[in-house]
Design a protein around this motif. Structure first.
Motif, PDB file in Angstrom:
ATOM      1  N   ARG A  58      38.984  33.241  35.348  1.00 31.21           N
ATOM      2  CA  ARG A  58      37.869  34.176  35.422  1.00 31.21           C
ATOM      3  C   ARG A  58      36.611  33.444  35.788  1.00 31.21           C
ATOM      4  O   ARG A  58      36.342  32.339  35.337  1.00 31.21           O
ATOM      5  CB  ARG A  58      37.690  34.879  34.068  1.00 31.21           C
ATOM      6  N   ARG A  68      47.040  47.669  32.160  1.00 30.19           N
ATOM      7  CA  ARG A  68      45.861  46.802  32.232  1.00 30.19           C
ATOM      8  C   ARG A  68      46.087  45.758  33.307  1.00 30.19           C
ATOM      9  O   ARG A  68      47.179  45.246  33.472  1.00 30.19           O
ATOM     10  CB  ARG A  68      45.591  46.135  30.887  1.00 30.19           C
ATOM     11  N   ARG A  69      45.025  45.470  34.024  1.00 27.83           N
ATOM     12  CA  ARG A  69      45.059  44.460  35.082  1.00 27.83           C
ATOM     13  C   ARG A  69      44.038  43.401  34.721  1.00 27.83           C
ATOM     14  O   ARG A  69      42.935  43.704  34.271  1.00 27.83           O
ATOM     15  CB  ARG A  69      44.691  45.092  36.422  1.00 27.83           C
ATOM     16  N   GLY A  70      44.391  42.159  34.901  1.00 22.42           N
ATOM     17  CA  GLY A  70      43.452  41.097  34.594  1.00 22.42           C
ATOM     18  C   GLY A  70      43.907  39.780  35.170  1.00 22.42           C
ATOM     19  O   GLY A  70      44.879  39.700  35.902  1.00 22.42           O
ATOM     20  N   THR A  71      43.170  38.745  34.811  1.00 26.03           N
ATOM     21  CA  THR A  71      43.505  37.394  35.232  1.00 26.03           C
ATOM     22  C   THR A  71      43.571  36.525  33.989  1.00 26.03           C
ATOM     23  O   THR A  71      43.028  36.871  32.940  1.00 26.03           O
ATOM     24  CB  THR A  71      42.462  36.822  36.208  1.00 26.03           C
ATOM     25  N   SER A  72      44.184  35.401  34.123  1.00 22.05           N
ATOM     26  CA  SER A  72      44.190  34.421  33.056  1.00 22.05           C
ATOM     27  C   SER A  72      42.752  33.995  32.791  1.00 22.05           C
ATOM     28  O   SER A  72      41.977  33.835  33.723  1.00 22.05           O
ATOM     29  CB  SER A  72      45.027  33.220  33.512  1.00 22.05           C
ATOM     30  N   PRO A  73      42.353  33.840  31.522  1.00 23.29           N
ATOM     31  CA  PRO A  73      40.984  33.411  31.242  1.00 23.29           C
ATOM     32  C   PRO A  73      40.583  32.141  31.977  1.00 23.29           C
ATOM     33  O   PRO A  73      39.430  31.955  32.320  1.00 23.29           O
ATOM     34  CB  PRO A  73      40.998  33.185  29.724  1.00 23.29           C
ATOM     35  N   GLY A  86      44.255  43.533  24.106  1.00 17.91           N
ATOM     36  CA  GLY A  86      43.544  44.715  24.592  1.00 17.91           C
ATOM     37  C   GLY A  86      44.350  45.987  24.412  1.00 17.91           C
ATOM     38  O   GLY A  86      43.783  47.063  24.275  1.00 17.91           O
ATOM     39  N   LEU A 102      47.147  37.273  39.180  1.00 18.98           N
ATOM     40  CA  LEU A 102      46.874  38.574  38.579  1.00 18.98           C
ATOM     41  C   LEU A 102      47.959  38.903  37.575  1.00 18.98           C
ATOM     42  O   LEU A 102      49.136  38.686  37.828  1.00 18.98           O
ATOM     43  CB  LEU A 102      46.841  39.655  39.655  1.00 18.98           C
ATOM     44  N   LEU A 144      46.369  36.977  25.366  1.00 18.00           N
ATOM     45  CA  LEU A 144      45.587  38.022  26.023  1.00 18.00           C
ATOM     46  C   LEU A 144      45.847  39.311  25.263  1.00 18.00           C
ATOM     47  O   LEU A 144      46.996  39.664  24.987  1.00 18.00           O
ATOM     48  CB  LEU A 144      46.020  38.154  27.482  1.00 18.00           C
ATOM     49  N   THR A 158      44.105  33.766  43.281  1.00 12.74           N
ATOM     50  CA  THR A 158      43.896  33.996  41.859  1.00 12.74           C
ATOM     51  C   THR A 158      45.109  34.724  41.284  1.00 12.74           C
ATOM     52  O   THR A 158      45.520  35.746  41.816  1.00 12.74           O
ATOM     53  CB  THR A 158      42.644  34.861  41.625  1.00 12.74           C
ATOM     54  N   ARG A 181      55.285  43.734  31.960  1.00 14.97           N
ATOM     55  CA  ARG A 181      54.232  42.888  32.480  1.00 14.97           C
ATOM     56  C   ARG A 181      54.694  42.289  33.789  1.00 14.97           C
ATOM     57  O   ARG A 181      55.894  42.204  34.063  1.00 14.97           O
ATOM     58  CB  ARG A 181      53.801  41.787  31.505  1.00 14.97           C
TER      59      ARG A 181
END
Length: 91
Positions: A89, A81-86, A51, A70, A49, A68, A59
């Motif tokens: 998604r 940055r905030r996101g999810t595992s691909p 960006g 996060l 990941l 889900t 992290r």
């Protein structure tokens, strides 16, 4: 110690251990990326990941109210940055 999980191209600053889909994982970072490792198989779960434009220094991994996973990451580029595992998604 066991065998090395190889893939990062720069030093590792920290490792966070948790569970994703019931599988033990380690989320690590150090080279402007975060990698999710399957500790049972000893291999990366997916592509790194990315960006951030500087070293990732922190992290975290948590589960949302919907189940889900996060990911949060902090970097020397002064961003969080905030996101999810691909894999989690929605397309």
């Amino acid at each position: 110690m066991g065998e090395a999980l190889v893939g990062h191209t720069d030093w590792i600053m920290d490792v966070v251990i948790g569970r994703l889909d019931g599988v033990p994982i380690a989320v690590s970072a150090g080279d402007r990326t975060i990698r999710i490792w399957n500790l049972t198989e000893g291999a990366a779960r997916e592509e790194p990941l990315s960006g951030h434009t500087s070293y990732v220094s922190a992290r975290g991994l948590a589960e949302s109210g919907t189940g889900t996973p996060l990911l949060l990451s902090g970097s020397y580029d002064n961003t969080i940055r905030r996101g999810t595992s691909p894999r989690h998604r929605r397309g």
